[in-house]
Design an enzyme around this catalytic site. Structure first.
Site, PDB file in Angstrom:
ATOM      1  N   ASP A   1       0.837  -1.194   0.000  1.00 39.01           N
ATOM      2  CA  ASP A   1       0.000   0.000   0.000  1.00 39.01           C
ATOM      3  C   ASP A   1       0.875   1.248   0.000  1.00 39.01           C
ATOM      4  O   ASP A   1       0.562   2.239  -0.653  1.00 39.01           O
ATOM      5  CB  ASP A   1      -0.887   0.028   1.254  1.00 39.01           C
ATOM      6  CG  ASP A   1      -1.992  -1.000   1.163  1.00 39.01           C
ATOM      7  OD1 ASP A   1      -2.059  -1.681   0.119  1.00 39.01           O
ATOM      8  OD2 ASP A   1      -2.762  -1.117   2.124  1.00 39.01           O
TER       9      ASP A   1
ATOM     10  N   LYS B   1      -9.049   2.413  10.639  1.00 32.90           N
ATOM     11  CA  LYS B   1      -9.307   2.204   9.216  1.00 32.90           C
ATOM     12  C   LYS B   1      -9.079   0.724   8.952  1.00 32.90           C
ATOM     13  O   LYS B   1      -7.949   0.242   9.002  1.00 32.90           O
ATOM     14  CB  LYS B   1      -8.367   3.051   8.362  1.00 32.90           C
ATOM     15  CG  LYS B   1      -8.636   2.919   6.879  1.00 32.90           C
ATOM     16  CD  LYS B   1      -7.845   3.956   6.105  1.00 32.90           C
ATOM     17  CE  LYS B   1      -8.266   4.034   4.651  1.00 32.90           C
ATOM     18  NZ  LYS B   1      -8.131   2.781   3.928  1.00 32.90           N
TER      19      LYS B   1
ATOM     20  N   LYS C   1     -13.327  12.033  11.100  1.00 36.46           N
ATOM     21  CA  LYS C   1     -14.458  12.628  10.372  1.00 36.46           C
ATOM     22  C   LYS C   1     -15.000  13.793  11.184  1.00 36.46           C
ATOM     23  O   LYS C   1     -15.070  13.710  12.417  1.00 36.46           O
ATOM     24  CB  LYS C   1     -15.577  11.589  10.192  1.00 36.46           C
ATOM     25  CG  LYS C   1     -15.150  10.404   9.337  1.00 36.46           C
ATOM     26  CD  LYS C   1     -16.142   9.258   9.365  1.00 36.46           C
ATOM     27  CE  LYS C   1     -15.510   8.038   8.686  1.00 36.46           C
ATOM     28  NZ  LYS C   1     -16.227   6.798   8.939  1.00 36.46           N
TER      29      LYS C   1
ATOM     30  N   SER D   1     -13.910   7.735  -1.673  1.00 37.27           N
ATOM     31  CA  SER D   1     -12.675   7.248  -1.093  1.00 37.27           C
ATOM     32  C   SER D   1     -12.224   8.276  -0.054  1.00 37.27           C
ATOM     33  O   SER D   1     -12.975   9.195   0.279  1.00 37.27           O
ATOM     34  CB  SER D   1     -11.659   7.102  -2.211  1.00 37.27           C
ATOM     35  OG  SER D   1     -10.475   6.602  -1.690  1.00 37.27           O
TER      36      SER D   1
HETATM   37  S1  IVH Z   1     -15.147   6.359   5.690  1.00 39.36           S
HETATM   38  C1  IVH Z   1     -16.794   8.998   2.547  1.00 39.36           C
HETATM   39  N1  IVH Z   1     -14.201   4.885   7.685  1.00 39.36           N
HETATM   40  O1  IVH Z   1     -11.164   2.994   3.372  1.00 39.36           O
HETATM   41  C2  IVH Z   1     -15.909   8.249   3.428  1.00 39.36           C
HETATM   42  N2  IVH Z   1     -13.681   4.287   5.445  1.00 39.36           N
HETATM   43  O2  IVH Z   1      -9.436   4.486   1.635  1.00 39.36           O
HETATM   44  C3  IVH Z   1     -15.939   6.831   3.139  1.00 39.36           C
HETATM   45  N3  IVH Z   1     -12.361   2.251   5.255  1.00 39.36           N
HETATM   46  O3  IVH Z   1     -13.521   3.374   0.802  1.00 39.36           O
HETATM   47  C4  IVH Z   1     -15.128   5.998   3.981  1.00 39.36           C
HETATM   48  N4  IVH Z   1     -12.225   1.823   7.392  1.00 39.36           N
HETATM   49  O4  IVH Z   1     -13.550   1.213   2.219  1.00 39.36           O
HETATM   50  C5  IVH Z   1     -14.269   5.070   6.347  1.00 39.36           C
HETATM   51  N5  IVH Z   1     -13.461   3.611   9.482  1.00 39.36           N
HETATM   52  C6  IVH Z   1     -13.529   3.816   8.166  1.00 39.36           C
HETATM   53  C7  IVH Z   1     -12.926   2.954   7.262  1.00 39.36           C
HETATM   54  C8  IVH Z   1     -13.012   3.220   5.903  1.00 39.36           C
HETATM   55  C9  IVH Z   1     -11.907   1.420   6.188  1.00 39.36           C
HETATM   56  C10 IVH Z   1     -12.146   2.102   3.819  1.00 39.36           C
HETATM   57  C11 IVH Z   1     -13.358   2.377   2.976  1.00 39.36           C
HETATM   58  C12 IVH Z   1     -12.955   3.500   2.074  1.00 39.36           C
HETATM   59  C13 IVH Z   1     -11.476   3.364   2.054  1.00 39.36           C
HETATM   60  C14 IVH Z   1     -10.797   4.660   1.674  1.00 39.36           C
END
Ligand code: IVH
Length: 711
Positions: free
Chosen positions: A43, A128, A306, A92
């Site tokens: 990554d 994440k 967020k 994303s």
């Molecule tokens: S929020 C609009 N929260 O990471 C925001 N994403 O690299 C959408 N992901 O597409 C994502 N853990 O698949 C969010 N706690 C988390 C997350 C998370 C994993 C993934 C998700 C996203 C990607 C972006």
């Protein structure tokens, strides 16, 4: 790897060329990652490519391509699942790699919203998860659709697959909005991933070793995106919600509030999700989560922040592919530099030579690493590694560490020469055409292959001899106590006792464990023999088909005779002859799922006098149990069935097996005792006779219904 401090291009032509190259490279890695589930780079290396792309674009805005990687999310979905447009795009996240970038993110939010300096910006912080995102659409509280992210606009329909995931409720608990899309991550726990890979490895023939997954994320993706949901059902997938998509109403006006409501509806939400009031608070959560990382049951690769207030999220909106109100603070890649001290060659059960890198001990992500896999001869060539080189090692999740880069490639030393002889027995080591693996040709002369076969024989999925560990096998072999599997059963407590001080209890237990394995199920016995290409599944298929050792041996004698007597016709080209022979062998073995490769390997094994001796010797010590077909309750249990005519959807064997599984007897001819006749196409006299005798007659579709009703 593209380093971030490589200078940027200074003129348009070079910049254009660089952007083209990066777009193609990133697209390729997207495909490898999202579609093939087989990423080639870490990554961190991928992120470096994207950052390089974005830096060049920032310096040359006129050159931004319409298909720029900065405008795309992920890759287009894979071909076989139906594509469905998302009601709301799945976005994303932008990445931050350093604290300063998080501080800048909050400053940007403040500027954008024009907030006074003393107005706090509350954020949520949560892990994440390294899985794949999925959108679960609930209407009237019921799950009606599940989509993968796909390219962000259009995803793949995985509704049937998701129905097999226990974490995901079919109905929301308590009152919920009319329409609510829960979004989150489908993932696999590290321990479940390791167990799954062990299972795949145990089942694997050499050809499908590649079916093993590189990491839990790929295992989750590969398991979810299956056309056949029963495959998904057998995989231990989990889900954690982290947001939502379309919603006819929102149950709260903060991120924290909505996530609490989602948890209340019965969906899992991270217990590490917290609200913080300051940037310092956010960074403190980052460090706390980072230090808990190794102990979490699943892989995470950062922390997501967020903006908590939803009215602010609304105002902030999004840029091309990511919201302005969220950012992912990534953990540094688990990489380290060390010295490659030596390349050892291991010899496996089937003679495969596998290179292993011996490293000067180095800590990678909290774990001391001394060995790394080098896969095969070609991988060594690709990396250009030689003993003495300084290398970058990387540890991703629970997979075996890998060497990802050679830092001293330019040092003037000769290339490593892969041995063309077995390092254990000196026999020639050859590469089959098209194969990447070099194999020792020594067979059972080779002590390495013999020990590996013994280790396989006693293994958990084979004879499963309790108390007989792999190191003991090695010791017993080295001391001449055991040479062949049967020798294990000739061990006595008296001989063992002398090997250990106060070894009486140990020896008694070991002998008890060995004795307990003397009546294995037939399929385990067959798998334990370690025949090339005969994995657990093939062994099970053969055992079911032939039921007993006797049945199996009878078939093998017949198939060996077929092989001996099938000789080239005059002037027949070699290729044609081989195909003809293989067809004859497959027909002789007559077992669904067994093709030419397995057929040849099975007969190669039994054609060897030495192998037959080993098996017969062993059969004097152990008694494999006949297969008892499990019967299911059905309207035809205990009845007599006759099949006649050509069946279209089942083979005759399959229909017969189905009948037997339902507790019916299958007869060849129709009589007064017949209860049911199943007629296929072109059924002749038997149908007529059945009708004359007043026996019930049904067609193939009717049969399929009976089978379905019982399952
Ligand atoms: S929020 C609009 N929260 O990471 C925001 N994403 O690299 C959408 N992901 O597409 C994502 N853990 O698949 C969010 N706690 C988390 C997350 C998370 C994993 C993934 C998700 C996203 C990607 C972006």
């Amino acid at each position: 790897m593209t380093s971030s401090d490589t200078p940027l291009p200074t003129d348009d032509a070079t910049a254009k060329e660089a952007l083209e190259r990066l777009a193609a490279e990133i697209a390729r890695h997207n495909r490898l990652y999202h579609t093939d589930d087989a990423p080639e780079i870490s990554d961190a290396a991928y992120d470096a490519l994207v950052r390089r792309n974005n830096a060049i674009e920032a310096a040359f805005p006129a050159l931004v391509r319409p298909d720029s990687p900065s405008r795309l999310v992920g890759a287009a979905p894979a071909g076989h699942l139906a594509k469905v447009a998302h009601a709301k795009a799945m976005l994303s996240l932008d990445n931050a790699f350093a604290d300063e970038e998080v501080i800048e993110f909050v400053a940007r939010v403040r500027r954008f919203l024009n907030l006074p300096a003393d107005e706090p910006v509350a954020l949520t912080a949560e892990p994440k998860i390294d899985g794949l995102s999925c959108s679960l659409r609930y209407e009237g509280g019921r799950l009606v659709q599940a989509l993968t992210r796909g390219d962000g606009q259009t995803g793949e329909n995985v509704t049937a697959n998701v129905a097999t995931i226990a974490d995901i409720p079919q109905a929301l608990a308590g009152p919920a909005p009319d329409v609510f899309e829960v979004r989150g991550e489908v993932y696999m726990d590290k321990a479940d991933f390791a167990a799954l890979n062990a299972r795949l490895l145990a089942d694997a023939t050499d050809a499908d070793k590649a079916r093993q997954f590189a990491n839990p994320r790929n295992a989750a993706a590969g398991s979810l995106r299956q056309k056949d949901a029963s495959v998904t059902a057998a995989r231990p997938l989990r889900f954690l919600a982290h947001g939502w998509g379309e919603a006819s109403a929102l149950p709260a006006d903060t991120q924290t509030g909505v996530m609490a409501a989602i948890a209340g509806w019965g969906l899992p939400v991270s217990d590490q999700l917290a609200r913080v009031d300051t940037t310092d608070g956010a960074l403190a959560r980052y460090r706390a989560i980072e230090s808990a990382r190794a102990d979490l049951p699943f892989d995470i690769d950062g922390v997501v922040y967020k903006v908590d207030r939803l009215d602010w999220q609304q105002r902030l909106g999004q840029v091309a592919k990511a919201p302005r109100w969220a950012i992912a603070h990534k953990f540094p890649a688990e990489q380290a530099q060390t010295v490659l001290e030596a390349i050892d060659i291991q010899v496996g059960r089937t003679g495969a030579l596998t290179p292993v890198a011996r490293l000067a001990p180095v800590t990678v992500g909290g774990v001391v690493v001394t060995n790394a896999t080098l896969h095969n001869e070609d991988e060594i060539g690709r990396l250009g590694v030689r003993p003495g080189d300084r290398v970058v090692v990387q540890r991703a999740g629970d997979v075996i560490p890998q060497i990802v880069e050679n830092l001293t490639l330019d040092e003037d030393r000769p290339a490593y020469v892969f041995p063309d002889h077995c390092p254990r027995c000196g026999s020639a080591a050859e590469r089959d055409e098209e194969a990447v693996v070099r194999r020792c040709t020594g067979g059972l002369i080779c002590p390495a292959q013999r020990v590996e076969r013994l280790r396989h024989f006693v293994g958990r999925y084979a004879m499963d001899i309790e108390g007989l560990g792999l190191t003991q096998i090695e010791d017993f072999f080295a001391d001449g106590l055991i040479h062949t599997p049967a020798d294990i059963y000739r061990l006595t407590a008296d001989r063992l006792v002398q090997r250990k001080k106060d070894g009486r209890v140990w020896a008694a237990n070991l002998i008890a464990g060995i004795d307990a394995s003397r009546t294995p199920p037939l399929d385990r016995f067959l798998f334990a023999l370690g025949i090339r290409h005969v994995g657990q599944i093939t062994a099970r298929d053969l055992a079911r088909r032939y039921v007993s050792v006797k049945g199996l041996m009878r078939m093998l004698h017949h198939a060996l005779a077929v092989r001996r007597t099938t000789v080239p016709a005059p002037a027949e080209p070699e290729r044609k002859f081989v195909l003809r022979r293989q067809k004859a062998l497959v027909a002789a073995i007559e077992t669904p799922g067994i093709g030419p490769e397995v057929a040849e390997a099975l007969l190669d094994f039994f054609a060897e006098r030495h192998n037959r001796d080993v098996v017969y010797d062993l059969l004097r010590q152990v008694r494999p149990q006949d297969v008892v077909h499990q019967t299911r309750a059905s309207e035809i249990s205990g009845k007599t069935v006759v099949f006649t005519g050509k069946l279209e959807t089942f083979s005759r064997d399959e229909a017969k097996a189905q009948a037997e599984a339902l507790g019916a007897k299958v007869a060849a001819s129709v009589s007064k005792k017949t209860d049911l006749v199943v007629v296929g196409a072109d059924a002749g006299s038997k149908r007529k006779k059945a009708e004359d005798l007043g026996v019930r007659v049904i067609d193939e579709a009717g049969w399929a219904e009976i089978v379905a009703a019982a399952s």
